[in-house]
Design a protein around this motif. Structure first.
Motif, PDB file in Angstrom:
ATOM      1  N   GLN A   1       3.235 -22.185  87.271  1.00  0.00           N
ATOM      2  CA  GLN A   1       2.155 -22.573  86.370  1.00  0.00           C
ATOM      3  C   GLN A   1       1.889 -24.063  86.480  1.00  0.00           C
ATOM      4  OE1 GLN A   1      -0.134 -21.305  84.913  1.00  0.00           O
ATOM      5  NE2 GLN A   1       0.310 -19.549  83.611  1.00  0.00           N
ATOM      6  N   VAL A   2       0.680 -24.422  86.112  1.00  0.00           N
ATOM      7  CA  VAL A   2       0.257 -25.822  86.131  1.00  0.00           C
ATOM      8  C   VAL A   2      -0.237 -26.187  84.740  1.00  0.00           C
ATOM      9  CG1 VAL A   2      -1.401 -27.466  87.063  1.00  0.00           C
ATOM     10  CG2 VAL A   2      -0.345 -25.758  88.567  1.00  0.00           C
ATOM     11  N   GLN A   3       0.192 -27.335  84.264  1.00  0.00           N
ATOM     12  CA  GLN A   3      -0.233 -27.815  82.958  1.00  0.00           C
ATOM     13  C   GLN A   3      -1.022 -29.111  83.127  1.00  0.00           C
ATOM     14  OE1 GLN A   3       3.353 -27.319  83.451  1.00  0.00           O
ATOM     15  NE2 GLN A   3       2.870 -25.167  83.082  1.00  0.00           N
ATOM     16  N   LEU A   4      -2.066 -29.251  82.314  1.00  0.00           N
ATOM     17  CA  LEU A   4      -2.877 -30.463  82.286  1.00  0.00           C
ATOM     18  C   LEU A   4      -2.870 -31.016  80.868  1.00  0.00           C
ATOM     19  CD1 LEU A   4      -5.983 -29.300  84.367  1.00  0.00           C
ATOM     20  CD2 LEU A   4      -3.973 -30.530  85.181  1.00  0.00           C
ATOM     21  N   VAL A   5      -2.589 -32.289  80.742  1.00  0.00           N
ATOM     22  CA  VAL A   5      -2.582 -32.938  79.432  1.00  0.00           C
ATOM     23  C   VAL A   5      -3.565 -34.096  79.461  1.00  0.00           C
ATOM     24  CG1 VAL A   5      -1.223 -34.169  77.714  1.00  0.00           C
ATOM     25  CG2 VAL A   5      -0.194 -32.276  79.005  1.00  0.00           C
ATOM     26  N   GLU A   6      -4.571 -33.992  78.602  1.00  0.00           N
ATOM     27  CA  GLU A   6      -5.601 -35.018  78.525  1.00  0.00           C
ATOM     28  C   GLU A   6      -5.312 -35.968  77.373  1.00  0.00           C
ATOM     29  OE1 GLU A   6      -9.007 -31.711  79.609  1.00  0.00           O
ATOM     30  OE2 GLU A   6      -9.504 -33.409  78.327  1.00  0.00           O
ATOM     31  N   LEU A  20     -10.384 -42.036  79.799  1.00  0.00           N
ATOM     32  CA  LEU A  20      -9.721 -40.743  79.683  1.00  0.00           C
ATOM     33  C   LEU A  20      -8.685 -40.602  80.801  1.00  0.00           C
ATOM     34  CD1 LEU A  20     -12.773 -38.392  79.019  1.00  0.00           C
ATOM     35  CD2 LEU A  20     -11.456 -39.762  77.383  1.00  0.00           C
ATOM     36  N   SER A  21      -7.608 -39.911  80.469  1.00  0.00           N
ATOM     37  CA  SER A  21      -6.568 -39.607  81.455  1.00  0.00           C
ATOM     38  C   SER A  21      -6.264 -38.132  81.410  1.00  0.00           C
ATOM     39  CB  SER A  21      -5.291 -40.394  81.160  1.00  0.00           C
ATOM     40  OG  SER A  21      -5.511 -41.782  81.189  1.00  0.00           O
ATOM     41  N   CYS A  22      -5.862 -37.598  82.551  1.00  0.00           N
ATOM     42  CA  CYS A  22      -5.458 -36.189  82.632  1.00  0.00           C
ATOM     43  C   CYS A  22      -4.284 -36.114  83.597  1.00  0.00           C
ATOM     44  CB  CYS A  22      -6.618 -35.329  83.099  1.00  0.00           C
ATOM     45  SG  CYS A  22      -6.194 -33.600  83.394  1.00  0.00           S
ATOM     46  N   ALA A  23      -3.140 -35.730  83.072  1.00  0.00           N
ATOM     47  CA  ALA A  23      -1.919 -35.662  83.872  1.00  0.00           C
ATOM     48  C   ALA A  23      -1.579 -34.215  84.184  1.00  0.00           C
ATOM     49  CB  ALA A  23      -0.771 -36.323  83.124  1.00  0.00           C
ATOM     50  N   ALA A  24      -1.319 -33.947  85.440  1.00  0.00           N
ATOM     51  CA  ALA A  24      -0.977 -32.602  85.889  1.00  0.00           C
ATOM     52  C   ALA A  24       0.515 -32.497  86.155  1.00  0.00           C
ATOM     53  CB  ALA A  24      -1.757 -32.255  87.145  1.00  0.00           C
ATOM     54  N   SER A  25       1.050 -31.335  85.835  1.00  0.00           N
ATOM     55  CA  SER A  25       2.469 -31.090  86.108  1.00  0.00           C
ATOM     56  C   SER A  25       2.683 -29.604  86.352  1.00  0.00           C
ATOM     57  CB  SER A  25       3.333 -31.567  84.943  1.00  0.00           C
ATOM     58  OG  SER A  25       3.024 -30.843  83.773  1.00  0.00           O
ATOM     59  N   GLY A  26       3.859 -29.266  86.903  1.00  0.00           N
ATOM     60  CA  GLY A  26       4.177 -27.856  87.122  1.00  0.00           C
ATOM     61  C   GLY A  26       4.356 -27.544  88.591  1.00  0.00           C
ATOM     62  N   SER A  27       3.961 -26.337  88.941  1.00  0.00           N
ATOM     63  CA  SER A  27       4.225 -25.798  90.279  1.00  0.00           C
ATOM     64  C   SER A  27       3.176 -26.261  91.288  1.00  0.00           C
ATOM     65  CB  SER A  27       4.262 -24.274  90.204  1.00  0.00           C
ATOM     66  OG  SER A  27       5.168 -23.827  89.227  1.00  0.00           O
ATOM     67  N   ILE A  28       3.192 -27.556  91.554  1.00  0.00           N
ATOM     68  CA  ILE A  28       2.150 -28.177  92.383  1.00  0.00           C
ATOM     69  C   ILE A  28       2.714 -28.587  93.730  1.00  0.00           C
ATOM     70  CG2 ILE A  28       0.574 -30.141  92.576  1.00  0.00           C
ATOM     71  CD1 ILE A  28       0.547 -30.212  89.472  1.00  0.00           C
ATOM     72  N   VAL A  99      -5.618 -26.859  92.670  1.00  0.00           N
ATOM     73  CA  VAL A  99      -4.224 -27.075  93.044  1.00  0.00           C
ATOM     74  C   VAL A  99      -3.768 -26.055  94.065  1.00  0.00           C
ATOM     75  CG1 VAL A  99      -1.846 -27.094  92.175  1.00  0.00           C
ATOM     76  CG2 VAL A  99      -3.692 -28.043  90.776  1.00  0.00           C
ATOM     77  N   PHE A 100      -3.034 -26.534  95.068  1.00  0.00           N
ATOM     78  CA  PHE A 100      -2.281 -25.641  95.948  1.00  0.00           C
ATOM     79  C   PHE A 100      -0.891 -25.547  95.347  1.00  0.00           C
ATOM     80  CE2 PHE A 100      -1.148 -23.179  99.374  1.00  0.00           C
ATOM     81  CZ  PHE A 100      -0.147 -23.713 100.164  1.00  0.00           C
ATOM     82  N   THR A 101      -0.542 -24.351  94.868  1.00  0.00           N
ATOM     83  CA  THR A 101       0.682 -24.200  94.091  1.00  0.00           C
ATOM     84  C   THR A 101       1.855 -23.760  94.964  1.00  0.00           C
ATOM     85  OG1 THR A 101       0.383 -21.866  93.569  1.00  0.00           O
ATOM     86  CG2 THR A 101      -0.754 -23.459  92.157  1.00  0.00           C
ATOM     87  N   THR A 102       3.022 -23.781  94.362  1.00  0.00           N
ATOM     88  CA  THR A 102       4.233 -23.340  95.066  1.00  0.00           C
ATOM     89  C   THR A 102       4.216 -21.845  95.332  1.00  0.00           C
ATOM     90  OG1 THR A 102       5.391 -23.152  92.959  1.00  0.00           O
ATOM     91  CG2 THR A 102       5.618 -25.233  94.170  1.00  0.00           C
ATOM     92  N   ALA A 103       3.317 -21.126  94.670  1.00  0.00           N
ATOM     93  CA  ALA A 103       3.146 -19.695  94.957  1.00  0.00           C
ATOM     94  C   ALA A 103       2.201 -19.479  96.127  1.00  0.00           C
ATOM     95  CB  ALA A 103       2.609 -18.998  93.709  1.00  0.00           C
ATOM     96  N   LEU A 104       1.834 -20.570  96.798  1.00  0.00           N
ATOM     97  CA  LEU A 104       0.963 -20.524  97.979  1.00  0.00           C
ATOM     98  C   LEU A 104      -0.423 -20.000  97.619  1.00  0.00           C
ATOM     99  CD1 LEU A 104       3.486 -19.332 100.715  1.00  0.00           C
ATOM    100  CD2 LEU A 104       3.008 -21.649  99.889  1.00  0.00           C
ATOM    101  N   ARG A 105      -0.890 -20.416  96.458  1.00  0.00           N
ATOM    102  CA  ARG A 105      -2.229 -20.058  96.011  1.00  0.00           C
ATOM    103  C   ARG A 105      -3.014 -21.339  95.755  1.00  0.00           C
ATOM    104  NH1 ARG A 105      -3.238 -15.230  93.326  1.00  0.00           N
ATOM    105  NH2 ARG A 105      -4.530 -16.397  91.842  1.00  0.00           N
ATOM    106  N   ILE A 106      -4.327 -21.209  95.868  1.00  0.00           N
ATOM    107  CA  ILE A 106      -5.219 -22.301  95.476  1.00  0.00           C
ATOM    108  C   ILE A 106      -5.952 -21.835  94.229  1.00  0.00           C
ATOM    109  CG2 ILE A 106      -7.194 -23.728  96.108  1.00  0.00           C
ATOM    110  CD1 ILE A 106      -6.332 -23.474  99.008  1.00  0.00           C
TER     111      ILE A 106
END
Length: 120
Positions: A1-6, A20-28, A99-106
């Protein structure tokens, strides 16, 4: 999963500025395009600005020359510097990342939205 915090929204007088800021985290693995959208009451969500991984940018005509989108790839953050704000910029602002994730998905992901209110 990917999380975005604004963060960074708020109330400002016309002519003022906000960032504005937006930070991404997770399976990236990598983040491709990062963008800001906005939605005013009773209106459709519209693209404000987009930046590619390589730093190419594109803006809505209504914000050209006033807003600047930037990103920090190492920190996985996208910014929107908003200057010379107008009452018509009032909206909920959403970040969107591809995002291109660790599950090999975009996949595309949305932030929770942050309110920007510009008083006249």
């Amino acid at each position: 999963q990917v999380q975005l915090v604004e963060s960074g929204g708020g109330l400002v007088q016309a002519g003022g500025s906000l960032r504005l800021s937006c930070a991404a985290s997770g399976s990236i693995v990598t983040i491709n395009d990062m963008a800001w959208y906005r939605q005013a009451p009773g209106k459709q969500r519209e693209l404000v600005a987009v930046i590619t991984r390589g730093g190419r940018t594109n803006y809505a005509d209504s914000v050209k020359g006033r807003f600047t989108i930037s990103r920090d790839n190492a920190k996985k953050i996208v910014y929107l510097q908003m200057n010379s704000l107008k009452p018509e910029d009032t909206a909920v602002y959403y970040c969107n990342v591809v995002v291109f994730t660790t599950a090999l998905r975009i996949d595309g992901y949305w932030g929770q939205g942050t309110q920007v209110t510009v008083s006249s």
